[in-house]
Design a protein around this motif. Structure first.
Motif, PDB file in Angstrom:
ATOM      1  N   TRP A 188       0.846  -1.223   0.000  1.00 35.99           N
ATOM      2  CA  TRP A 188       0.000   0.000   0.000  1.00 35.99           C
ATOM      3  C   TRP A 188       0.867   1.253   0.000  1.00 35.99           C
ATOM      4  N   HIS A 189       1.921   1.254   0.852  1.00 35.61           N
ATOM      5  CA  HIS A 189       2.807   2.429   0.901  1.00 35.61           C
ATOM      6  C   HIS A 189       3.442   2.687  -0.449  1.00 35.61           C
ATOM      7  N   GLY A 190       3.803   1.621  -1.168  1.00 47.27           N
ATOM      8  CA  GLY A 190       4.454   1.808  -2.469  1.00 47.27           C
ATOM      9  C   GLY A 190       3.556   2.419  -3.522  1.00 47.27           C
ATOM     10  N   LEU A 191       2.240   2.304  -3.335  1.00 43.34           N
ATOM     11  CA  LEU A 191       1.302   2.873  -4.303  1.00 43.34           C
ATOM     12  C   LEU A 191       0.888   4.303  -3.956  1.00 43.34           C
ATOM     13  N   LEU A 192       1.220   4.765  -2.749  1.00 44.33           N
ATOM     14  CA  LEU A 192       0.853   6.131  -2.345  1.00 44.33           C
ATOM     15  C   LEU A 192       1.636   7.163  -3.154  1.00 44.33           C
ATOM     16  N   HIS A 193       1.008   8.308  -3.390  1.00 42.70           N
ATOM     17  CA  HIS A 193       1.694   9.426  -4.046  1.00 42.70           C
ATOM     18  C   HIS A 193       2.828   9.907  -3.128  1.00 42.70           C
ATOM     19  N   PRO A 194       4.008  10.184  -3.693  1.00 44.29           N
ATOM     20  CA  PRO A 194       5.146  10.574  -2.836  1.00 44.29           C
ATOM     21  C   PRO A 194       4.825  11.724  -1.894  1.00 44.29           C
ATOM     22  N   ALA A 243      -0.308  10.058   5.162  1.00 47.22           N
ATOM     23  CA  ALA A 243      -1.147   8.856   5.213  1.00 47.22           C
ATOM     24  C   ALA A 243      -0.647   7.882   6.273  1.00 47.22           C
ATOM     25  N   GLU A 244       0.675   7.663   6.319  1.00 47.72           N
ATOM     26  CA  GLU A 244       1.218   6.760   7.330  1.00 47.72           C
ATOM     27  C   GLU A 244       1.004   7.297   8.734  1.00 47.72           C
ATOM     28  N   ARG A 245       1.166   8.620   8.917  1.00 47.33           N
ATOM     29  CA  ARG A 245       0.985   9.206  10.239  1.00 47.33           C
ATOM     30  C   ARG A 245      -0.449   9.043  10.721  1.00 47.33           C
ATOM     31  N   ASN A 246      -1.424   9.280   9.824  1.00 43.50           N
ATOM     32  CA  ASN A 246      -2.828   9.145  10.211  1.00 43.50           C
ATOM     33  C   ASN A 246      -3.176   7.689  10.540  1.00 43.50           C
ATOM     34  N   PHE A 247      -2.604   6.732   9.755  1.00 47.52           N
ATOM     35  CA  PHE A 247      -2.895   5.319  10.013  1.00 47.52           C
ATOM     36  C   PHE A 247      -2.321   4.898  11.370  1.00 47.52           C
ATOM     37  N   LYS A 248      -1.078   5.294  11.655  1.00 44.56           N
ATOM     38  CA  LYS A 248      -0.468   4.918  12.937  1.00 44.56           C
ATOM     39  C   LYS A 248      -1.219   5.544  14.105  1.00 44.56           C
ATOM     40  N   LYS A 249      -1.691   6.771  13.917  1.00 41.13           N
ATOM     41  CA  LYS A 249      -2.433   7.444  14.987  1.00 41.13           C
ATOM     42  C   LYS A 249      -3.719   6.679  15.295  1.00 41.13           C
ATOM     43  N   GLU A 285      -7.915  10.557   3.450  1.00 44.35           N
ATOM     44  CA  GLU A 285      -8.028  10.795   2.004  1.00 44.35           C
ATOM     45  C   GLU A 285      -6.618  11.007   1.475  1.00 44.35           C
ATOM     46  N   PHE A 286      -6.253  10.297   0.407  1.00 40.14           N
ATOM     47  CA  PHE A 286      -4.897  10.370  -0.128  1.00 40.14           C
ATOM     48  C   PHE A 286      -4.935  10.088  -1.613  1.00 40.14           C
ATOM     49  N   ARG A 287      -3.793  10.330  -2.236  1.00 38.90           N
ATOM     50  CA  ARG A 287      -3.643  10.049  -3.669  1.00 38.90           C
ATOM     51  C   ARG A 287      -2.800   8.808  -3.859  1.00 38.90           C
ATOM     52  N   ILE A 288      -3.109   8.075  -4.919  1.00 36.30           N
ATOM     53  CA  ILE A 288      -2.308   6.913  -5.292  1.00 36.30           C
ATOM     54  C   ILE A 288      -1.827   7.098  -6.714  1.00 36.30           C
ATOM     55  N   MET A 289      -0.721   6.421  -7.000  1.00 38.72           N
ATOM     56  CA  MET A 289      -0.186   6.409  -8.364  1.00 38.72           C
ATOM     57  C   MET A 289      -0.291   4.981  -8.877  1.00 38.72           C
ATOM     58  N   ARG A 290      -1.233   4.748  -9.781  1.00 34.43           N
ATOM     59  CA  ARG A 290      -1.446   3.408 -10.337  1.00 34.43           C
ATOM     60  C   ARG A 290      -0.259   3.013 -11.196  1.00 34.43           C
ATOM     61  N   PRO A 291      -0.087   1.753 -11.383  1.00 36.85           N
ATOM     62  CA  PRO A 291       1.041   1.299 -12.219  1.00 36.85           C
ATOM     63  C   PRO A 291       1.042   1.901 -13.620  1.00 36.85           C
ATOM     64  N   ASP A 292      -0.152   2.253 -14.146  1.00 30.08           N
ATOM     65  CA  ASP A 292      -0.197   2.873 -15.485  1.00 30.08           C
ATOM     66  C   ASP A 292       0.104   4.368 -15.451  1.00 30.08           C
ATOM     67  N   GLY A 293       0.451   4.915 -14.255  1.00 28.18           N
ATOM     68  CA  GLY A 293       0.824   6.331 -14.114  1.00 28.18           C
ATOM     69  C   GLY A 293      -0.330   7.248 -13.775  1.00 28.18           C
ATOM     70  N   GLU A 294      -1.555   6.779 -13.795  1.00 28.96           N
ATOM     71  CA  GLU A 294      -2.714   7.621 -13.500  1.00 28.96           C
ATOM     72  C   GLU A 294      -2.782   7.904 -11.996  1.00 28.96           C
ATOM     73  N   ILE A 295      -3.090   9.138 -11.661  1.00 24.83           N
ATOM     74  CA  ILE A 295      -3.224   9.553 -10.267  1.00 24.83           C
ATOM     75  C   ILE A 295      -4.707   9.595  -9.922  1.00 24.83           C
ATOM     76  N   ARG A 296      -5.064   8.910  -8.814  1.00 29.48           N
ATOM     77  CA  ARG A 296      -6.444   8.878  -8.383  1.00 29.48           C
ATOM     78  C   ARG A 296      -6.525   9.323  -6.920  1.00 29.48           C
ATOM     79  N   HIS A 297      -7.639   9.913  -6.558  1.00 31.30           N
ATOM     80  CA  HIS A 297      -7.896  10.333  -5.181  1.00 31.30           C
ATOM     81  C   HIS A 297      -8.771   9.279  -4.506  1.00 31.30           C
ATOM     82  N   ILE A 298      -8.284   8.766  -3.361  1.00 29.40           N
ATOM     83  CA  ILE A 298      -8.973   7.682  -2.652  1.00 29.40           C
ATOM     84  C   ILE A 298      -9.401   8.198  -1.276  1.00 29.40           C
ATOM     85  N   ARG A 299     -10.618   7.843  -0.911  1.00 27.26           N
ATOM     86  CA  ARG A 299     -11.103   8.107   0.435  1.00 27.26           C
ATOM     87  C   ARG A 299     -11.316   6.753   1.126  1.00 27.26           C
TER      88      ARG A 299
END
Length: 894
Positions: A361-367, A373-379, A390-404
């Motif tokens: 999951w961390h590897g797919l998060l937007h830099p 995202a990690e701070r909120n999850f640990k909290k 709510e965070f952004r991910i970078m799909r393997p095809d390069g598309e950026i999506r917003h995930i809630r």
């Protein structure tokens, strides 16, 4: 049995209701939020509409109020002049009004009413019937006029229907003058009519691009009347209201958008649809999750009993999640093992991946979102709270999506800590929010642009577009501000400058050269005044410098000379060297109680004196100059009054045959029969008459009286058959002269017109020759008066072919003792003889003069030695006596 079934049914309902309480709460909350958001958008839309209406209305109100006050202040400047010249006449009033109307204005006409009786109007054409109007005799205007007189303040009436057509505001001002004891008293009033339709155009009310409906009412005396502009419905529709105040009048201007306030936002239904979609996206997952949890718990309770139903329930759950696009994840908080269903893998753009972890999951998060995202999850893990993020991910095809995401804690049967949650794609919502923020930024930028435009318009309204200097309106505001300040010991000085020969540049090189010269003058003024001095261009080639400094008057005169030197510096335009001069009038304020507007009047008087004394110079205003101006004004008024009273009369000086001393002609000389000062020669009034442009009227009345006396002489058989009258260059080119001559029956040679040699015959030779030929057609002789002191050349004499030359007295006076002067006159006689022109010698002071001039060949003599100018009755007596003494006249005169 029935009771058991009923209790079992209600228990099932209660159990189901417990699971759906969060969903119901979320649903109600989302519904309330949607209603609130819709209301907020509608309120924002209404506020935006009201702000747009207020902005448009504010510009209109500012222009209307500014236009009205500018017209009021414009006329107040004229009143200031009238208060210094209480004996003003129509000509002076028209001259001042012309300058007033040359500025930007919405005035239709103005009228001046000394003692409440209209005596002067401008423009006079179309307003002749107003002359003589008595305000005290008018039922409709008496009250306002008397209030202006009694209160000493101006009154504004209107809008009213004008007799001449259209509508207008009528502004009546008191005119108060200072009497000889220093007290101020009411002199009369001035009325100015502001064209309301032009004012509407100036304010933008008739603009085709206007997006609002406007109505205006008068609120004077605290009452609201029927709108005189626009519809009364505007005031009944919660309009934007603004006051307009000027003088004792107050208006209220109201506006609403075209179409009313009920018009909806263009994107209203789009917004509602998006809000509904968002609500569904929020409520549906929660409802589905609640249902799934309820079913899951129920299935666990009856798992052993309903094994066959588990697949069906799971299938339904998969179907619901697939339809909603929501994926489920599960993470073991102790081992970090992460389980995704197929829908989560689809959201993340992953294929079949049986094993995954939090590192996946961390590897797919937007830099840029990894740390947050990690701070909120640990909290959430540490605090054992729900995980909402709510965070952004970078799909393997390069598309950026917003995930809630939403996750909650639970423990499995082995008491292991786990978290289950859902993910859904909110990219569309985020992009929509970004678009809304961009639209808001654009709106703010447009508001800034409107504010910049307003400041630019205000700057343009106060500055001259060509030179960048303050204009007359800015000067008036500056002067008004100065009048409100206590100056202490400082001395305020005004320099009024007018360019010399500027019209020649416009006429010869065009307006482009004139504009370049005006910019040069403006730059020269900026570079040669001091910090704090105010420089304005108030007219075509007029400039005013207001200096607020303790310098002395001589220093201001030096400053004026320095400005003239700078302006005299030539510039080159289109290969031509252009140069202008400048005349400057200086007036200094010495009495702190006097107003600055009077300084402008004084500086203008000094400027006029500078031009009169030769131009390109500086003149300072003084009490002597004021007295001279007042005296000139009184003389001018008296001249105009005397013309109407026919107090300009001819005096007749006989002309004698040089050999026989018989009367062979008479010159009619203009005299002013002044009521107090008696008979005055032309030197006492001619210059002022020329400035009033009435010399031709004086010429006309002298001509009529001379012709009448010629008829009397013939009736008395005096033997006088010719009369000469002076005619000015102005009269020579008037069509009324020919119209007058058409009414006469003249014997050829009985009338002569004397033209001053100071007329530039060579410059206007063709035009003068044509005019003279038309005059000669009536049998009228032409004489050149004061020959030897003007511009006439031999060539002009050949062209004009006058009947006689009159040698000026300055040439004849020294001939008794000056031989060279005799030779000069002899040469003139020879020229006249060669051209067939008769010679008349003026200034015959002694009989010795007469004898010498006779011997030199002069044909006719005129002077005090023979006869002085006399009135009509004295001349008849003189001619009768002279007729009886024809013998031995030379001897008797000697």
């Amino acid at each position: 049995m029935v009771e058991q079934i009923r209790e079992k049914g209600w228990g099932a309902v209660n159990a189901a209701f417990q699971y759906y309480v969060p969903a119901i709460i979320v649903t109600v909350s989302v519904a309330i939020a949607m209603v609130y958001a819709d209301g907020q958008k509608d309120r924002l839309h209404q506020e935006n509409m009201r702000n747009r209406v207020a902005e448009e209305l504010g510009l209109i109100r500012a222009r209307l109020e500014g236009g009205i006050n500018a017209n009021i202040q414009l006329v107040q400047g004229l009143i200031a002049v009238v208060e210094t010249e209480p004996k003003i006449d129509q000509a002076r009033f028209s001259a001042l009004a012309v300058r007033l109307f040359d500025t930007e204005h919405q005035l239709r006409h103005i009228a001046l009413a000394p003692d409440l009786v209209v005596r002067f109007a401008y423009p006079l054409s179309g307003n002749e019937k107003a002359i003589g109007f008595d305000y005290r005799q008018s039922d409709t205007q008496r009250e306002v006029a008397l209030r202006v007189r009694d209160t000493g303040t101006m009154a504004v009436t209107g809008p009213v229907d004008l007799v001449q057509g259209g509508h207008g505001l009528i502004v009546r001002y008191p005119v108060v003058v200072q009497n000889g004891k220093g007290a101020r008293s009411f002199w009369g009033l001035m009325a100015a009519v502001i064209d309301i339709d032009k004012l509407y155009d100036y304010g933008g009310l008739n603009s085709e691009g206007l997006g609002i409906e406007v109505a205006i009412v008068s609120t004077r005396s605290g009452t609201v009347s029927k709108p005189f502009f626009g519809s009364a419905n505007v005031f009944q529709d919660t309009p934007v209201l603004m006051p307009i105040n000027f003088g004792n009048e107050s208006w209220e201007i109201a506006a609403r958008p075209k179409g009313g306030w009920e018009q909806r936002a263009s994107d209203e239904w789009t917004f509602r649809a998006l809000m509904a979609l968002l609500g569904v996206m929020i409520v549906a997952p929660v409802a589905w999750v609640a249902r799934l949890l309820r079913e899951r718990q129920a299935n666990i309770a009856v798992l052993r009993q309903r094994e066959s139903e588990l697949n069906a329930i799971s299938h339904r759950l998969d179907l619901a999640l697939t339809a909603s696009g929501i994926g489920i994840w599960n993470v073991d908080l102790d081992t970090g093992e992460l389980t995704w269903d197929n829908r989560v893998r689809q959201l993340y753009g992953l294929g079949e991946q049986p094993e995954s972890s939090l590192e996946t999951w961390h590897g797919l998060l937007h830099p840029d979102d990894v740390e947050l995202a990690e701070r909120n999850f640990k909290k959430a893990v540490l605090r054992d709270t729900d995980y909402v993020a709510e965070f952004r991910i970078m799909r393997p095809d390069g598309e950026i999506r917003h995930i809630r995401t939403f996750g909650t804690h639970y423990r499995d049967r082995g008491n292991r800590r786990k978290m289950v949650g859902v993910n859904w794609d909110v990219t569309t919502d985020i992009l929509l929010q970004q678009d809304l923020r961009q639209a808001q930024r654009q709106t703010e930028q447009q508001n800034e642009a409107l504010e910049t435009a307003r400041r630019h318009m205000e700057h343009n309204s106060l500055h001259d577009a060509l030179t960048g200097l303050p204009n007359r309106r800015y000067l008036d505001q500056h002067i008004a501000a100065i009048d409100k300040i206590e100056h202490g010991d400082n001395r305020l000085t005004v320099l009024h400058m007018d360019l010399d020969r500027f019209k020649d540049i416009n006429d010869t090189l065009g307006h482009g050269a004139g504009d370049a010269m005006l910019r040069h003058v403006a730059e020269s003024l900026r570079n040669n005044v001091r910090d704090g001095d105010f420089v304005a261009r108030i007219g075509g080639d007029e400039f005013v410098i207001v200096c607020f400094s303790p310098l002395g008057e001589e220093q201001y005169l030096d400053m004026g000379r320095r400005l003239i030197d700078a302006i005299n510096t030539p510039i080159t335009y289109d290969g031509h060297e252009c140069r202008v001069g400048a005349s400057i009038g200086v007036a200094t304020k010495t009495d702190r109680n006097s107003v600055v507007a009077q300084l402008l009047v004084n500086a203008d008087i000094a400027l006029y004196e500078a031009k009169r004394r030769g131009r390109n110079r500086v003149e300072r205003f003084s009490d002597q100059l004021r007295a001279q101006t007042v005296n000139t004004k009184k003389t001018a008024d008296a001249i105009l009054r005397s013309l109407a009273a026919e107090e300009f009369v001819p005096y007749f000086q006989p002309q004698f045959d040089a050999h026989t001393l018989d009367i062979n002609g008479v010159e009619a000389l203009a005299r002013w029969q002044h009521p107090q000062r008696g008979i005055l020669a032309p030197s006492a009034f001619l210059d002022i008459a020329e400035s009033l442009n009435v010399v031709s009227q004086i010429d006309a009345t002298i001509l009529d009286q001379a012709l009448f006396q010629l008829t009397r002489w013939r009736a008395n058989e005096l033997g006088v058959e010719r009369v000469s009258v002076n005619i000015s260059a102005q009269r020579l080119f008037e069509d009324t002269l020919l119209e007058r001559l058409d009414t006469l029956t003249l014997e050829p040679g009985s009338l002569s017109f004397e033209l001053l040699e100071s007329i530039s015959f060579d410059d206007k030779g063709d035009a003068i020759a044509q005019s003279i030929e038309r005059i000669r057609a009536y049998g009228i002789d032409i004489e050149i008066d004061d020959f030897g002191t003007g511009y006439a050349s031999i060539l002009s004499l050949v062209k004009l072919s006058p009947s006689r030359l009159k040698i000026d007295r300055q040439l004849t006076a020294p001939i008794v003792t000056n031989v060279a002067q005799r030779r000069l006159i002899s040469s003139i006689v020879d020229i006249g003889r060669s051209l067939g022109i008769g010679i008349v010698a003026e200034g015959v002071e002694t009989m010795e003069h007469a004898a010498i001039l006779r011997d030199l060949g002069c044909h006719t003599l005129q002077g005090y030695a023979l006869a002085r100018p006399m009135n009509a009755e004295a001349f008849i007596d003189f001619a009768r006596k002279h007729k009886g003494e024809r013998e031995n006249l030379w001897l008797s005169r000697a």
